[in-house]
Design a protein around this motif. Structure first.
Motif, PDB file in Angstrom:
ATOM      1  N   ILE A 100       0.860  -1.182   0.000  1.00 30.26           N
ATOM      2  CA  ILE A 100       0.000   0.000   0.000  1.00 30.26           C
ATOM      3  C   ILE A 100       0.896   1.231   0.000  1.00 30.26           C
ATOM      4  CG2 ILE A 100      -1.745   1.286   1.275  1.00 30.26           C
ATOM      5  CD1 ILE A 100      -2.552  -1.404   2.556  1.00 30.26           C
ATOM      6  N   HIS A 101       0.691   2.115  -0.986  1.00 35.75           N
ATOM      7  CA  HIS A 101       1.407   3.392  -1.049  1.00 35.75           C
ATOM      8  C   HIS A 101       0.415   4.505  -0.748  1.00 35.75           C
ATOM      9  CE1 HIS A 101       5.376   2.465  -2.615  1.00 35.75           C
ATOM     10  NE2 HIS A 101       4.806   1.525  -3.348  1.00 35.75           N
ATOM     11  N   VAL A 102       0.785   5.391   0.166  1.00 39.57           N
ATOM     12  CA  VAL A 102      -0.034   6.546   0.500  1.00 39.57           C
ATOM     13  C   VAL A 102       0.804   7.788   0.223  1.00 39.57           C
ATOM     14  CG1 VAL A 102      -1.334   7.728   2.292  1.00 39.57           C
ATOM     15  CG2 VAL A 102      -1.235   5.236   2.275  1.00 39.57           C
ATOM     16  N   THR A 103       0.325   8.628  -0.672  1.00 38.96           N
ATOM     17  CA  THR A 103       1.061   9.841  -1.030  1.00 38.96           C
ATOM     18  C   THR A 103       0.188  11.059  -0.821  1.00 38.96           C
ATOM     19  OG1 THR A 103       0.378   9.697  -3.339  1.00 38.96           O
ATOM     20  CG2 THR A 103       2.458   8.649  -2.758  1.00 38.96           C
ATOM     21  N   GLY A 104       0.829  12.202  -0.683  1.00 39.85           N
ATOM     22  CA  GLY A 104       0.099  13.445  -0.513  1.00 39.85           C
ATOM     23  C   GLY A 104       1.060  14.606  -0.372  1.00 39.85           C
ATOM     24  N   SER A 120       5.849   6.678   9.636  1.00 37.72           N
ATOM     25  CA  SER A 120       5.777   8.101   9.336  1.00 37.72           C
ATOM     26  C   SER A 120       6.805   8.442   8.266  1.00 37.72           C
ATOM     27  CB  SER A 120       6.005   8.938  10.595  1.00 37.72           C
ATOM     28  OG  SER A 120       7.306   8.756  11.085  1.00 37.72           O
ATOM     29  N   ASP A 121       6.598   9.584   7.630  1.00 44.60           N
ATOM     30  CA  ASP A 121       7.503  10.032   6.584  1.00 44.60           C
ATOM     31  C   ASP A 121       7.644  11.538   6.680  1.00 44.60           C
ATOM     32  OD1 ASP A 121       9.175   9.734   4.315  1.00 44.60           O
ATOM     33  OD2 ASP A 121       7.537  10.322   2.992  1.00 44.60           O
ATOM     34  N   GLU A 122       8.783  12.024   6.235  1.00 43.23           N
ATOM     35  CA  GLU A 122       9.064  13.451   6.227  1.00 43.23           C
ATOM     36  C   GLU A 122       8.868  13.982   4.811  1.00 43.23           C
ATOM     37  OE1 GLU A 122      13.089  15.437   7.251  1.00 43.23           O
ATOM     38  OE2 GLU A 122      12.161  14.776   9.126  1.00 43.23           O
ATOM     39  N   GLU A 143       9.182  19.768  -2.041  1.00 42.30           N
ATOM     40  CA  GLU A 143       7.891  20.090  -2.657  1.00 42.30           C
ATOM     41  C   GLU A 143       6.723  19.819  -1.718  1.00 42.30           C
ATOM     42  OE1 GLU A 143       7.842  17.872  -6.269  1.00 42.30           O
ATOM     43  OE2 GLU A 143       9.455  19.062  -7.164  1.00 42.30           O
ATOM     44  N   GLY A 144       7.020  19.456  -0.473  1.00 42.79           N
ATOM     45  CA  GLY A 144       5.980  19.185   0.507  1.00 42.79           C
ATOM     46  C   GLY A 144       5.322  17.828   0.341  1.00 42.79           C
ATOM     47  N   GLN A 145       5.912  16.937  -0.433  1.00 38.72           N
ATOM     48  CA  GLN A 145       5.293  15.637  -0.710  1.00 38.72           C
ATOM     49  C   GLN A 145       5.811  14.560   0.230  1.00 38.72           C
ATOM     50  OE1 GLN A 145       5.799  14.818  -4.871  1.00 38.72           O
ATOM     51  NE2 GLN A 145       4.459  16.493  -5.464  1.00 38.72           N
ATOM     52  N   PHE A 146       4.913  13.656   0.598  1.00 38.49           N
ATOM     53  CA  PHE A 146       5.285  12.499   1.413  1.00 38.49           C
ATOM     54  C   PHE A 146       4.852  11.235   0.707  1.00 38.49           C
ATOM     55  CE2 PHE A 146       1.110  13.862   2.864  1.00 38.49           C
ATOM     56  CZ  PHE A 146       0.380  12.691   2.893  1.00 38.49           C
ATOM     57  N   ASP A 147       5.499  10.124   1.052  1.00 33.09           N
ATOM     58  CA  ASP A 147       5.203   8.831   0.443  1.00 33.09           C
ATOM     59  C   ASP A 147       5.395   7.761   1.513  1.00 33.09           C
ATOM     60  OD1 ASP A 147       4.752   6.663  -1.173  1.00 33.09           O
ATOM     61  OD2 ASP A 147       6.568   6.895  -2.362  1.00 33.09           O
ATOM     62  N   VAL A 195       0.077  -3.722  -5.907  1.00 35.18           N
ATOM     63  CA  VAL A 195       0.298  -2.395  -5.339  1.00 35.18           C
ATOM     64  C   VAL A 195      -1.005  -1.601  -5.398  1.00 35.18           C
ATOM     65  CG1 VAL A 195       1.587  -0.246  -5.538  1.00 35.18           C
ATOM     66  CG2 VAL A 195       2.707  -2.414  -6.063  1.00 35.18           C
ATOM     67  N   ILE A 196      -1.390  -1.041  -4.254  1.00 28.85           N
ATOM     68  CA  ILE A 196      -2.573  -0.195  -4.179  1.00 28.85           C
ATOM     69  C   ILE A 196      -2.103   1.200  -3.784  1.00 28.85           C
ATOM     70  CG2 ILE A 196      -4.788   0.191  -3.065  1.00 28.85           C
ATOM     71  CD1 ILE A 196      -4.909  -2.782  -2.450  1.00 28.85           C
ATOM     72  N   ASN A 197      -2.400   2.202  -4.606  1.00 31.53           N
ATOM     73  CA  ASN A 197      -1.997   3.580  -4.344  1.00 31.53           C
ATOM     74  C   ASN A 197      -3.176   4.404  -3.855  1.00 31.53           C
ATOM     75  OD1 ASN A 197       0.726   3.371  -5.137  1.00 31.53           O
ATOM     76  ND2 ASN A 197       0.132   3.517  -7.275  1.00 31.53           N
ATOM     77  N   TYR A 198      -2.912   5.212  -2.835  1.00 24.64           N
ATOM     78  CA  TYR A 198      -3.888   6.155  -2.318  1.00 24.64           C
ATOM     79  C   TYR A 198      -3.244   7.544  -2.345  1.00 24.64           C
ATOM     80  CZ  TYR A 198      -6.589   2.266  -0.426  1.00 24.64           C
ATOM     81  OH  TYR A 198      -7.327   1.135  -0.282  1.00 24.64           O
ATOM     82  N   MET A 199      -3.947   8.509  -2.913  1.00 23.06           N
ATOM     83  CA  MET A 199      -3.480   9.885  -2.864  1.00 23.06           C
ATOM     84  C   MET A 199      -4.444  10.642  -1.960  1.00 23.06           C
ATOM     85  SD  MET A 199      -2.737  12.637  -5.853  1.00 23.06           S
ATOM     86  CE  MET A 199      -1.274  11.800  -6.406  1.00 23.06           C
TER      87      MET A 199
END
Length: 162
Positions: free
Chosen positions: A33-37, A79-81, A85-89, A138-142
């Motif tokens: 599972i990938h979570v991006t934002g 957690s991720d930093e 560009e303010g993006q996390f993954d 792979v399941i991606n969530y934005m």
């Protein structure tokens, strides 16, 4: 003409339901599972147009992802930093059900923009509802964007409790 429109709507509903059913049937332990934002800073002292469209990315913010089981036990925490560009993954390669996962803001290193807002759901957390992409295992969530604001924009405590 109306018949073609009905067929188009029916076909899109079938495709959406198939995608949803596949994402909800998590029986394989090797799914990733990938979570991006994105995390942005909104300045409340600006005009409305700049406040809405002028948000700036914040480097170094920490965003967490917590996944629980049906009995409300924590099965995954990470957690991720954010980058420049303010993006996390965030990546979860452990078997977990994304229906029981939520992401939220943890902190901002920027002293001029460090007050969490719930605009975008970052303060209280956002559940992973609909995947944006599914490919093999792979399941991606934005999600998001999440927002911080400056300390001068913080609402004062008027409850009267000392």
């Amino acid at each position: 003409m109306a018949g073609k429109l009905v067929m188009l709507v029916a076909a899109s509903l079938v495709l959406h339901c198939c995608n949803y059913v596949y994402a909800m049937s998590l029986t394989e332990p090797n799914q990733v599972i990938h979570v991006t934002g994105k995390v942005l800073c909104q300045d409340c002292s600006q005009s409305y147009n700049e406040w809405i469209h002028g948000a700036k990315p914040i480097k170094g913010c920490r965003v967490s992802l917590t996944c629980m089981d049906q009995r409300k036990r924590v099965m995954y925490y990470g957690s991720d930093e954010t980058d420049e560009e303010g993006q996390f993954d965030l990546t979860v390669d452990k078997y977990t059900d994304p229906n029981f996962c939520f992401a939220r803001l943890l902190y901002s290193p920027d002293p001029t923009c460090n007050v969490m807002t719930n605009f975008g759901g970052g303060q209280y957390g956002v559940k992973l509802l609909r995947p944006t992409a599914i490919y093999r295992d792979v399941i991606n969530y934005m999600i998001g964007p999440f927002y911080y604001t400056s300390p001068m924009c913080e609402k004062p405590d008027i409850t009267g409790s000392d």
